[in-house]
Design a protein around this motif. Structure first.
Motif, PDB file in Angstrom:
ATOM      1  N   GLN A 137       3.199  -0.497  -4.685  1.00 30.71           N
ATOM      2  CA  GLN A 137       3.124   0.882  -4.768  1.00 30.71           C
ATOM      3  C   GLN A 137       2.955   1.324  -5.934  1.00 30.71           C
ATOM      4  O   GLN A 137       3.941   1.209  -6.846  1.00 30.71           O
ATOM      5  N   TRP A 138       1.743   1.955  -6.443  1.00 31.89           N
ATOM      6  CA  TRP A 138       1.792   2.453  -7.898  1.00 31.89           C
ATOM      7  C   TRP A 138       1.426   3.995  -7.861  1.00 31.89           C
ATOM      8  O   TRP A 138       0.938   4.574  -6.857  1.00 31.89           O
ATOM      9  N   ARG A 139       1.818   4.775  -8.880  1.00 33.66           N
ATOM     10  CA  ARG A 139       1.090   6.033  -9.355  1.00 33.66           C
ATOM     11  C   ARG A 139       0.978   5.990 -10.719  1.00 33.66           C
ATOM     12  O   ARG A 139       1.609   5.488 -11.585  1.00 33.66           O
ATOM     13  N   ASN A 140      -0.459   6.086 -10.951  1.00 31.35           N
ATOM     14  CA  ASN A 140      -0.776   6.030 -12.388  1.00 31.35           C
ATOM     15  C   ASN A 140      -1.841   7.165 -12.644  1.00 31.35           C
ATOM     16  O   ASN A 140      -2.856   7.098 -12.030  1.00 31.35           O
ATOM     17  N   ARG A 141      -1.287   8.103 -13.190  1.00 29.11           N
ATOM     18  CA  ARG A 141      -1.847   9.405 -13.469  1.00 29.11           C
ATOM     19  C   ARG A 141      -2.091  10.009 -12.070  1.00 29.11           C
ATOM     20  O   ARG A 141      -1.347  10.104 -11.208  1.00 29.11           O
ATOM     21  N   ALA A 142      -3.495  10.264 -11.658  1.00 27.69           N
ATOM     22  CA  ALA A 142      -3.854  10.684 -10.532  1.00 27.69           C
ATOM     23  C   ALA A 142      -4.376   9.870  -9.395  1.00 27.69           C
ATOM     24  O   ALA A 142      -4.744  10.092  -8.117  1.00 27.69           O
ATOM     25  N   PHE A 168      -3.281   6.280  -6.764  1.00 22.97           N
ATOM     26  CA  PHE A 168      -2.074   5.679  -6.210  1.00 22.97           C
ATOM     27  C   PHE A 168      -2.674   4.289  -5.497  1.00 22.97           C
ATOM     28  O   PHE A 168      -2.561   4.024  -4.227  1.00 22.97           O
ATOM     29  N   PRO A 169      -2.778   3.199  -6.385  1.00 26.54           N
ATOM     30  CA  PRO A 169      -3.251   1.744  -5.762  1.00 26.54           C
ATOM     31  C   PRO A 169      -2.155   1.410  -5.097  1.00 26.54           C
ATOM     32  O   PRO A 169      -0.953   1.487  -5.220  1.00 26.54           O
ATOM     33  N   ARG A 170      -2.566   0.564  -3.887  1.00 32.68           N
ATOM     34  CA  ARG A 170      -1.565   0.026  -3.082  1.00 32.68           C
ATOM     35  C   ARG A 170      -1.896  -1.465  -2.963  1.00 32.68           C
ATOM     36  O   ARG A 170      -3.196  -1.801  -2.507  1.00 32.68           O
TER      37      ARG A 170
END
Length: 156
Positions: free
Chosen positions: A44-49, A51-53
């Motif tokens: 699970q990612w949050r990169n700026r705006a 949210f790749p999964r």
């Protein structure tokens, strides 16, 4: 089952620094498929705006990123660590298609599984336009040379 990705938790100062450098080296390869292998299948990612999964979305994200962020060069530095978590600060330089250079500054929080794969990555990033003469990263594309200064040495 995913292969182990040493070093694995629990982290010591030495292994946390190794993990940070391995991540930096991977990202400097600008190879989305290679980089994605450092993450769990359901990472699970949050990169700026965004949210790749999972690895497929991470790979697609990185492909888009490096099509836009040209001549990308990154330095990461350990900020803190504990058991299965590492916090880093980073800065990278890149240019857009119009030739404008940027230095992007940020922080990441990472959490790893027992095999050393990153299961969570939360990034906060700010972009700073810079003049070409203000660039500090001049090594050939790819891995940062061992003798190149780090963030603290560069005053970043």
């Amino acid at each position: 089952m995913s292969p182990s990705r040493p070093p694995v938790p629990p982290f010591s100062l030495e292994t946390a620094i190794q993990k940070v450098r391995a991540a930096e080296d991977g990202w400097n390869s600008r190879d989305p498929a290679r980089v994605a292998l450092a993450y769990t299948e359901d990472s699970q990612w949050r990169n700026r705006a965004e949210f790749p999964r999972g690895r497929a979305e991470i790979t697609a994200f990185l492909e888009r990123k490096w099509q836009k962020e040209l001549d990308y060069r990154l330095i990461k530095e350990l900020w803190a660590f504990d058991d299965d978590r590492i916090a880093v600060r980073f800065a990278y330089e890149w240019r857009n298609e119009a030739g404008q250079w940027f230095r992007s500054h940020g922080n990441e929080n990472w959490e790893f599984d027992a095999d050393g794969l990153m299961k969570r990555r939360f990034a906060s990033i700010n972009d700073q336009p810079i003049a070409v003469g203000d660039r500090k990263y001049h090594w050939p594309l790819g891995r940062r040379p061992d003798d190149h200064p780090g963030l603290s040495d560069l005053g970043l």
